[in-house]
Design an enzyme around this catalytic site. Sequence first.
Site, PDB file in Angstrom:
ATOM      1  N   GLU A 408       0.815  -1.215   0.000  1.00 53.22           N
ATOM      2  CA  GLU A 408       0.000   0.000   0.000  1.00 53.22           C
ATOM      3  C   GLU A 408       0.849   1.266   0.000  1.00 53.22           C
ATOM      4  O   GLU A 408       0.476   2.285  -0.601  1.00 53.22           O
ATOM      5  CB  GLU A 408      -0.964   0.003   1.198  1.00 53.22           C
ATOM      6  CG  GLU A 408      -2.133  -0.967   1.069  1.00 53.22           C
ATOM      7  CD  GLU A 408      -1.751  -2.432   1.203  1.00 53.22           C
ATOM      8  OE1 GLU A 408      -0.644  -2.727   1.709  1.00 53.22           O
ATOM      9  OE2 GLU A 408      -2.556  -3.302   0.792  1.00 53.22           O
ATOM     10  N   HIS A 478     -12.101  -6.540   7.238  1.00 50.34           N
ATOM     11  CA  HIS A 478     -12.819  -6.176   6.007  1.00 50.34           C
ATOM     12  C   HIS A 478     -14.089  -5.423   6.379  1.00 50.34           C
ATOM     13  O   HIS A 478     -15.093  -5.506   5.673  1.00 50.34           O
ATOM     14  CB  HIS A 478     -13.182  -7.415   5.168  1.00 50.34           C
ATOM     15  CG  HIS A 478     -12.004  -8.224   4.755  1.00 50.34           C
ATOM     16  ND1 HIS A 478     -11.436  -9.188   5.556  1.00 50.34           N
ATOM     17  CD2 HIS A 478     -11.250  -8.190   3.622  1.00 50.34           C
ATOM     18  CE1 HIS A 478     -10.401  -9.727   4.937  1.00 50.34           C
ATOM     19  NE2 HIS A 478     -10.257  -9.136   3.761  1.00 50.34           N
TER      20      HIS A 478
END
Length: 678
Positions: A408, A478
Amino acid sequence: MQAKAPLQDLLAVSSKAKCLKILEGIYRARFTDEKMQKLVRQNKGGTFHLYTAGHELIGVMSGEALEQGKDWGFPYYRDRAFAIGLGCNLSEIFGAFLAREVPHHSGGRMMPDHFSHKELRIPCQSSVVGSQFLQAVGIAKAARLAGTNEVAYVSGGDGSTSQGDFHEALNYACVHKLGVIFVIQDNGWAISVPVEDQTAGGSIAHMAKGYAGLTVHEIDGCDFEAVDGALSAAVKKGRSLEGPTLIVAKIPRIGAHSSSDDPKKYKTEAQTEADQKRDPLPRYEGWLLEKELITPEEISALREKIKEEIETAALKGEEFPLQEKERALDHVYKEVDATFIQTPEARGESVVIMDALNHALDEEMERDPGVIIFGQDVARGKGGVFGITRGLTAKYGEERCFNTPLAESTIVATAIGMAVHSHFKPVAEIQFADYFWTGVNQLFNELSSFHYRSNGEWHCPVVIRMPTGGYIQGGPYHSQSIEAFLAHCPGLKVAFPSNAADAKMLLKSAIRDPNPVIFLEHKALYRQRVFSANPEPTQEETLPLGKARVVREGKDLTLIAWGLMVHMSSEVAQKLEDEGISVEVIDLRTIVPLDIETILTSLEKTNKALILHEAPLTCGFGAEIAAQISEKGFEFLDAPIQRLGGKNSCVPYAKHLEDTILPQKEDIEVAARTLAKY
Ligand SMILES: Cc1ncc(C[n+]2csc(CCOP(=O)(O)OP(=O)(O)O)c2C)c(N)n1
């Protein structure tokens, strides 16, 4: 006597001129350093000094090796010699040192030696050790996409090679064979930490040799010929599109780390003496004398000339004004110059959010060839784990919709580099908001403040899309709702649409915005037909960021929500309407800018506020809204402001546990009824 061939003559003259130019640069760097040590004690604006003695030869020669205005430079804070070698104006360097508003180098917003220079292609540098590497890689990738053979120079100290970003940068540069020249100015110390506590095996060069395609030079950074050879080869390799080079230049740090540091606390006298003996300045003078490229008299004269030049530059530096304090808030955001139109009567078939987003990307790629998309799994047949980028590689090619390594920090930092390169408009995807944390340094410390730190010289138009939110049994990793963290970081805009029409129009506006925009997409709404599908807005329609929507009007209380909560609120409002409680529902659409005006206008009518979000209640964005309401609309209120949020926990996987943690319709009903009765 045999006459020399004219070409040889020319070469000799040019290499002599080059050597003397480097000597001048070294003197400039050394005498600047000495002058700054004096200035720091005189309290004229700057209070902090970074010693650069020992780093001059490698720095100046690196600057000289680049083509001014074509190649890119990412020098770290101890690389003043590079800035001088590349051609930065000395009085501006002194002005920046004294925190003055010089045209470059942040105008007093950054500590000294955080270089920024648009014409010389030095993007605004930060204080974060190691974050420059990936940004340089992003620029090199952009150069490749633009079809140029520019190279990107990036430097750091030996300590910076312990950062993950350094390794991510080597990897990405090698994957794409980019023209990046990594120069590690290895002085053996990171403040007080010696290399043996820093680097396994004591040599980053040895470790880096494992990166396929990387050329590695481990050299004496005080030796002209070694430095010249390594730099020339690196520039040649980069220009020929053959990939990156790492130069590990061993040099001494002759002074302290900074004016706040005392090396006697950690360096022995013998170590200090050994470093002084390696000083590149007398060594280079000696080499020039030995090669008969200069005489002792010429050395003395040149030293005097440069010393005078430094005194003049320092005086000029002091003459730059300090920035007026009224302008301290300038450039947090870049102004938006856009017109927004909506033509609801012209809208098409009903679409769900995922289609609306896909169409927004497609239309923006069509409109602007600079729009590029990247992230994990976004390319080719997969088109993202939620299918938002499906079909875009097939339509626009691998150059405009491509995968990145699973990193990321790489995604955010290369987006920064690409955005500042030229006309590129990166639209990056972080696969789940839950995983933006490994990119957060590049987001919070770098991207958000790029415009501000450079005093408006640079801006970073990047869009980062992130699927977010819970209610899908996504478990702790998530389901996260991260908007409050983002909202706390000045310089970022944050969009969070609740329906397909808004999603399409807001994403298009985000792509056209000159600021970094984080675009949050609720996973539970992607395919939602009942709540979130709408007739599709036309290609021309866009929405301003910062304009909330009154979803339904009411008079007894106002529910303020965003994302999935908007739909829960609307359902509850409908139910309460049947019971005679009239609820107004506001959809924020964007968290930043926050449309507090629409909230206050509503409260003037309803006098009661209930704020809803699924993120944990403590320090959630609801707290900010509540604070603003009490500051700006207290007189409208007939009841305490109420907040309903997720419980202060991460979101568990099992459905009944998830339901316990995240707000449910029944909870909203109870909260709304209680508030209505107050
Ligand atoms: C990410 C990060 N951690 C810590 C610091 C504080 N810090 C500033 S300079 C420095 C040492 C860096 O050493 P090195 O990379 O070897 O470069 P040198 O200063 O020796 O030239 C540290 C720890 C920082 N600026 N950034």
